[in-house]
Design a protein around this motif. Structure first.
Motif, PDB file in Angstrom:
ATOM      1  N   LEU A  40       0.889  -0.934   0.095  1.00  0.00           N
ATOM      2  CA  LEU A  40      -0.220   0.118   0.489  1.00  0.00           C
ATOM      3  C   LEU A  40       0.852   1.386  -0.233  1.00  0.00           C
ATOM      4  O   LEU A  40       0.515   1.935  -0.639  1.00  0.00           O
ATOM      5  N   LEU A  41       1.939   1.529   0.981  1.00  0.00           N
ATOM      6  CA  LEU A  41       2.784   2.370   1.003  1.00  0.00           C
ATOM      7  C   LEU A  41       3.870   2.786  -0.329  1.00  0.00           C
ATOM      8  O   LEU A  41       4.089   3.120  -0.623  1.00  0.00           O
ATOM      9  N   GLY A  42       3.962   1.345  -1.013  1.00  0.00           N
ATOM     10  CA  GLY A  42       4.872   1.823  -2.181  1.00  0.00           C
ATOM     11  C   GLY A  42       5.845   1.275  -1.828  1.00  0.00           C
ATOM     12  O   GLY A  42       7.262   2.018  -2.575  1.00  0.00           O
ATOM     13  N   ILE A  43       5.832   0.782  -0.838  1.00  0.00           N
ATOM     14  CA  ILE A  43       8.041   0.197  -0.020  1.00  0.00           C
ATOM     15  C   ILE A  43       7.588  -1.411   0.655  1.00  0.00           C
ATOM     16  O   ILE A  43       7.498  -2.176   1.412  1.00  0.00           O
ATOM     17  N   PRO A  44       8.045  -2.188  -0.961  1.00  0.00           N
ATOM     18  CA  PRO A  44       8.074  -3.726  -0.429  1.00  0.00           C
ATOM     19  C   PRO A  44       8.558  -4.430   0.170  1.00  0.00           C
ATOM     20  O   PRO A  44       9.681  -3.807   0.250  1.00  0.00           O
ATOM     21  N   LEU A  45       7.588  -4.945   1.516  1.00  0.00           N
ATOM     22  CA  LEU A  45       8.356  -6.548   1.720  1.00  0.00           C
ATOM     23  C   LEU A  45       9.120  -7.335   0.843  1.00  0.00           C
ATOM     24  O   LEU A  45       8.117  -8.303   0.316  1.00  0.00           O
ATOM     25  N   ILE A  46      10.709  -7.170   0.525  1.00  0.00           N
ATOM     26  CA  ILE A  46      11.233  -8.530  -0.279  1.00  0.00           C
ATOM     27  C   ILE A  46      11.043  -9.393   0.571  1.00  0.00           C
ATOM     28  O   ILE A  46      11.333 -10.605   0.193  1.00  0.00           O
ATOM     29  N   ASP A  47      11.386  -9.622   2.215  1.00  0.00           N
ATOM     30  CA  ASP A  47      11.821 -11.105   2.509  1.00  0.00           C
ATOM     31  C   ASP A  47      11.775 -10.950   3.801  1.00  0.00           C
ATOM     32  O   ASP A  47      11.762  -9.322   4.419  1.00  0.00           O
TER      33      ASP A  47
END
Length: 224
Positions: free
Chosen positions: A199-206
């Motif tokens: 939603l924030l455009g700061i993805p959790l990559i792992d």
């Protein structure tokens, strides 16, 4: 005019003490470095004059001793202080670039935290904040204690991500038991963080679980 002779509200050092160094303007920061003004100008006025010689503060990095000493009120001592401060900034920037690794995947991340986190006797939730090119901008332990959705709040994680202008986040937590298998609670927390990050455009990559010299990547295992 010495800094102690200025009106209390005009003293950069006092403003620094009350509101923190980040609250100071470029002129006030330079005034602290210069320490004193001249016979006709306060130290703030002198700092303003120096900065006005350059289009922007970043151009001070290319200033020379000769250029600075040509400014009225700037002698060898003041010019030397300015150049020394600029050089410190350059060296700090260079060191950060050299020391900031690129995180290409879970193995790179696990390698950085394994030795430290596998020895912890209590659960720690640790985050990497990464640039658009996956360079490590900042790392920080955000929570300590048993992992659950009430403790691991996305607000605290993504507040730090925005503070460091991160493009993505990689999270870790350890299992003191040594078993790196994810629990149902681990999966729930991970999905919640992924949703907020998207939603924030700061993805959790792992989200990586650290055990006794082993790790589990929830991304690789298909949990999100």
């Amino acid at each position: 005019m010495f800094m102690r002779e200025m009106a209390q509200t005009d003293k950069p050092r006092e403003r620094l003490q009350k509101k923190g160094v980040s609250s100071l303007s470029n002129i006030e920061l330079l005034a602290i470095i210069l320490e004193t003004g001249s016979k006709t100008e306060s130290v703030v006025e002198l700092a303003n004059k120096v900065i006005n010689q350059y289009l922007e503060i970043g151009e001070l990095k290319d200033a020379t001793l000769q250029e600075l000493t040509q400014i009225k009120g700037i002698g060898l001592a003041k010019a030397a202080k300015v150049l020394a401060a600029v050089e410190i900034g350059k060296r700090m920037g260079q060191q950060r670039i050299i020391e900031s690794p690129i995180i290409r995947g879970p193995q790179d991340g696990a390698n950085l935290v394994m030795q430290e986190m596998s020895l912890l006797s209590q659960e720690h939730f640790h985050c990497f904040f990464l640039s658009t090119r996956n360079r490590l901008l900042h790392r920080e332990t955000i929570f300590i204690g048993s992992l659950n959705s009430s403790v691991v709040h996305p607000r605290e994680i993504f507040k730090q991500a925005m503070k460091y202008s991160a493009a993505s986040v990689m999270c870790f937590h350890n299992h003191p038991s040594g078993d790196a298998s994810p629990s149902p609670q681990d999966v729930t927390v991970t999905k919640r963080l992924k949703k907020v990050g998207d939603l924030l455009g700061i993805p959790l990559i792992d989200h990586i679980i650290i055990g006794n010299n082993v790790y589990t990547s929830l991304k690789q295992e298909g949990y999100f």
